[in-house]
Motif scaffolding. Structure first.
Motif, short mmCIF file in Angstrom:
data_model
loop_
_atom_site.label_atom_id
_atom_site.label_comp_id
_atom_site.label_asym_id
_atom_site.label_seq_id
_atom_site.Cartn_x
_atom_site.Cartn_y
_atom_site.Cartn_z
N ALA A 34 0.84 -1.19 0.00
CA ALA A 34 0.00 0.00 0.00
C ALA A 34 0.88 1.24 0.00
CB ALA A 34 -0.92 0.01 1.22
N GLY A 35 0.30 2.34 -0.45
CA GLY A 35 1.03 3.60 -0.50
C GLY A 35 0.16 4.74 -0.01
N ILE A 36 0.81 5.78 0.49
CA ILE A 36 0.11 6.98 0.95
C ILE A 36 0.90 8.20 0.49
CG2 ILE A 36 1.28 7.02 3.19
CD1 ILE A 36 -1.40 8.02 4.36
N GLY A 37 0.16 9.24 0.10
CA GLY A 37 0.81 10.44 -0.39
C GLY A 37 -0.20 11.50 -0.76
N GLY A 38 -0.05 12.06 -1.97
CA GLY A 38 -0.95 13.12 -2.37
C GLY A 38 -1.13 13.23 -3.86
N PHE A 39 -2.36 13.61 -4.28
CA PHE A 39 -2.65 13.99 -5.65
C PHE A 39 -2.41 15.49 -5.80
CE2 PHE A 39 -6.04 10.48 -6.56
CZ PHE A 39 -5.03 9.59 -6.83
N ASN A 40 -1.95 15.90 -6.99
CA ASN A 40 -1.73 17.31 -7.26
C ASN A 40 -2.26 17.63 -8.66
OD1 ASN A 40 -0.16 19.77 -8.25
ND2 ASN A 40 0.48 19.70 -6.11
N TYR A 41 -3.29 18.47 -8.70
CA TYR A 41 -3.98 18.80 -9.95
C TYR A 41 -3.19 19.82 -10.77
CZ TYR A 41 -7.04 22.11 -12.45
OH TYR A 41 -7.58 23.01 -13.34
N GLN A 42 -3.29 19.68 -12.12
CA GLN A 42 -2.72 20.66 -13.03
C GLN A 42 -3.70 20.86 -14.19
OE1 GLN A 42 1.33 19.88 -14.17
NE2 GLN A 42 1.35 21.45 -15.75
N GLY A 43 -4.19 22.09 -14.35
CA GLY A 43 -5.18 22.38 -15.39
C GLY A 43 -5.45 23.86 -15.47
N ASP A 44 -6.69 24.23 -15.80
CA ASP A 44 -7.03 25.63 -16.01
C ASP A 44 -6.82 26.48 -14.76
OD1 ASP A 44 -7.95 25.62 -18.78
OD2 ASP A 44 -9.60 24.39 -18.06
N LEU A 45 -7.11 25.94 -13.59
CA LEU A 45 -6.95 26.71 -12.36
C LEU A 45 -5.54 26.65 -11.80
CD1 LEU A 45 -10.12 26.37 -12.56
CD2 LEU A 45 -10.12 26.54 -10.07
N SER A 46 -4.73 25.77 -12.37
CA SER A 46 -3.33 25.66 -11.96
C SER A 46 -2.51 25.16 -13.14
CB SER A 46 -3.19 24.70 -10.77
OG SER A 46 -1.85 24.61 -10.35
N PRO A 47 -2.15 26.06 -14.07
CA PRO A 47 -1.45 25.64 -15.29
C PRO A 47 -0.10 25.00 -15.03
CG PRO A 47 -2.33 27.87 -15.51
CD PRO A 47 -2.47 27.48 -14.07
N ASN A 48 0.53 25.34 -13.91
CA ASN A 48 1.83 24.77 -13.55
C ASN A 48 1.71 24.03 -12.22
OD1 ASN A 48 3.24 26.07 -15.79
ND2 ASN A 48 2.94 27.97 -14.64
N PHE A 49 2.69 23.16 -11.96
CA PHE A 49 2.69 22.41 -10.71
C PHE A 49 2.83 23.36 -9.53
CE2 PHE A 49 4.67 20.21 -7.19
CZ PHE A 49 4.01 18.99 -7.15
N GLN A 50 1.89 23.27 -8.59
CA GLN A 50 1.93 24.08 -7.38
C GLN A 50 1.82 23.14 -6.18
OE1 GLN A 50 2.42 27.35 -7.27
NE2 GLN A 50 2.32 27.68 -9.49
N PHE A 51 2.84 23.13 -5.33
CA PHE A 51 2.85 22.20 -4.20
C PHE A 51 1.66 22.42 -3.27
CE2 PHE A 51 4.18 20.75 0.02
CZ PHE A 51 4.54 19.45 -0.27
N ARG A 52 1.17 23.66 -3.19
CA ARG A 52 0.05 23.97 -2.29
C ARG A 52 -1.24 23.24 -2.69
NH1 ARG A 52 0.25 28.95 -5.28
NH2 ARG A 52 1.45 29.93 -3.61
N ASN A 53 -1.29 22.75 -3.94
CA ASN A 53 -2.48 22.04 -4.41
C ASN A 53 -2.47 20.55 -4.08
OD1 ASN A 53 -3.59 24.37 -5.55
ND2 ASN A 53 -2.53 24.04 -7.50
N THR A 54 -1.47 20.08 -3.36
CA THR A 54 -1.39 18.67 -3.01
C THR A 54 -2.46 18.30 -1.98
OG1 THR A 54 1.01 18.67 -3.41
CG2 THR A 54 0.10 16.83 -2.14
N LYS A 55 -3.24 17.27 -2.31
CA LYS A 55 -4.33 16.80 -1.45
C LYS A 55 -4.11 15.32 -1.11
CE LYS A 55 -6.50 20.74 -2.34
NZ LYS A 55 -6.61 21.82 -1.32
N PRO A 56 -4.70 14.82 -0.02
CA PRO A 56 -4.46 13.44 0.42
C PRO A 56 -4.88 12.40 -0.62
CG PRO A 56 -5.54 14.70 2.15
CD PRO A 56 -5.58 15.55 0.93
N ALA A 57 -4.08 11.33 -0.73
CA ALA A 57 -4.37 10.22 -1.63
C ALA A 57 -3.69 8.96 -1.11
CB ALA A 57 -3.90 10.53 -3.05
N GLY A 58 -4.17 7.81 -1.55
CA GLY A 58 -3.59 6.54 -1.15
C GLY A 58 -3.91 5.46 -2.16
N SER A 59 -3.23 4.32 -2.07
CA SER A 59 -3.46 3.25 -3.05
C SER A 59 -3.02 1.90 -2.50
CB SER A 59 -2.69 3.56 -4.35
OG SER A 59 -1.30 3.67 -4.09
N PHE A 60 -3.54 0.84 -3.14
CA PHE A 60 -3.11 -0.53 -2.90
C PHE A 60 -2.48 -1.04 -4.19
CE2 PHE A 60 -6.67 0.15 -0.01
CZ PHE A 60 -6.12 -0.28 1.20
N LEU A 61 -1.43 -1.84 -4.09
CA LEU A 61 -0.75 -2.30 -5.30
C LEU A 61 -0.37 -3.77 -5.22
CD1 LEU A 61 2.71 -2.44 -4.99
CD2 LEU A 61 2.25 -0.05 -4.45
#
Length: 227
Positions: A34-61
């Motif tokens: 399993a993993g834990i970390g964050g999703f970070n969106y990039q699009g119209d509201l954030s054209p470039n990577f912005q660390f402040r946009n990181t939100k909680p995320a997790g996964s099983f592998l």
């Protein structure tokens, strides 16, 4: 006498050893974790990577190691993405002043290539950087929906990582990956303009994407119970 001894003693021992070796070799190819970390969106509201946009995320592998160089990984995960115009230094975005948050659930299948000889062995420093790429599917649900659009998309995950065997059978990994999507609606702002007010419009020529930064822990199987 010797032939009888051979049949009764040596052959069974060789057979047991062969079965044990085969099962152990096969079992060592299988990992899950399993993993834990964050999703970070990039699009119209954030054209470039912005660390402040990181939100909680997790996964099983689940990982199957074909050899020391190549692996195949199945992963299922989820998390939150979001962004705000008012955190941008762009006057256009500040005037638009939109905000969004969306839940994302994803599943993917990816191949991994290890740059170093990542082989399970005792009393050895076992680590490697790697690259990965694959294909998957994501479902998203924005907190605000202003149009009737499809809330699912194919994704192409790709990125880099490093994994390290801390102590058999446990390993840890650190990974940075990007999910290329085929939708412009992760942020509820995309497609053909719905308003004549250009301030309220997104960029229809680009698609949204998101990144996944995660720390994972995996367990390697060493034995298989025969049915």
């Amino acid at each position: 006498m010797n032939i009888l001894f051979y049949k009764k003693s040596v052959v069974p021992c060789l057979l047991i050893f062969t079965i044990f070796f085969y099962q152990s070799s096969f079992a060592q190819k299988i990992e899950f974790g399993a993993g834990i970390g964050g999703f970070n969106y990039q699009g119209d509201l954030s054209p470039n990577f912005q660390f402040r946009n990181t939100k909680p995320a997790g996964s099983f592998l689940f990982r199957y190691n074909f050899n020391s160089a190549f692996s195949l990984r199945a992963e299922f995960g989820g998390g939150i993405i979001g962004a705000k115009d008012n955190t941008s230094k762009d006057p256009w975005q500040q005037q638009r002043n939109l905000t969004f948050q969306s839940r994302v659930i994803e599943g993917s299948l990816a191949g991994e290539y290890n740059f170093l000889d990542f082989v399970d062995r005792r009393f050895a420093v076992n680590w490697t950087p790697y690259v990965f790429g694959g294909i998957g599917f994501a479902n998203f649900k924005p907190s605000v929906v202003t149009d009737n659009y499809k809330k699912s998309t194919m994704i192409m995950p790709y990125g880099v990582g490093v994994k390290y065997q801390i102590k058999r059978p446990w390993s840890i990994g650190l990974e940075y990956g990007t999910r290329k999507t085929f939708t412009d609606y992760l942020d509820n702002l995309g497609g053909d303009p719905k308003s004549n007010d250009k301030i309220q419009q997104g960029n229809p020529s680009t698609k949204d994407k998101y990144h996944y930064i995660r720390l994972s822990v995996t367990y390697t199987l060493y034995t298989i119970v025969c049915p």
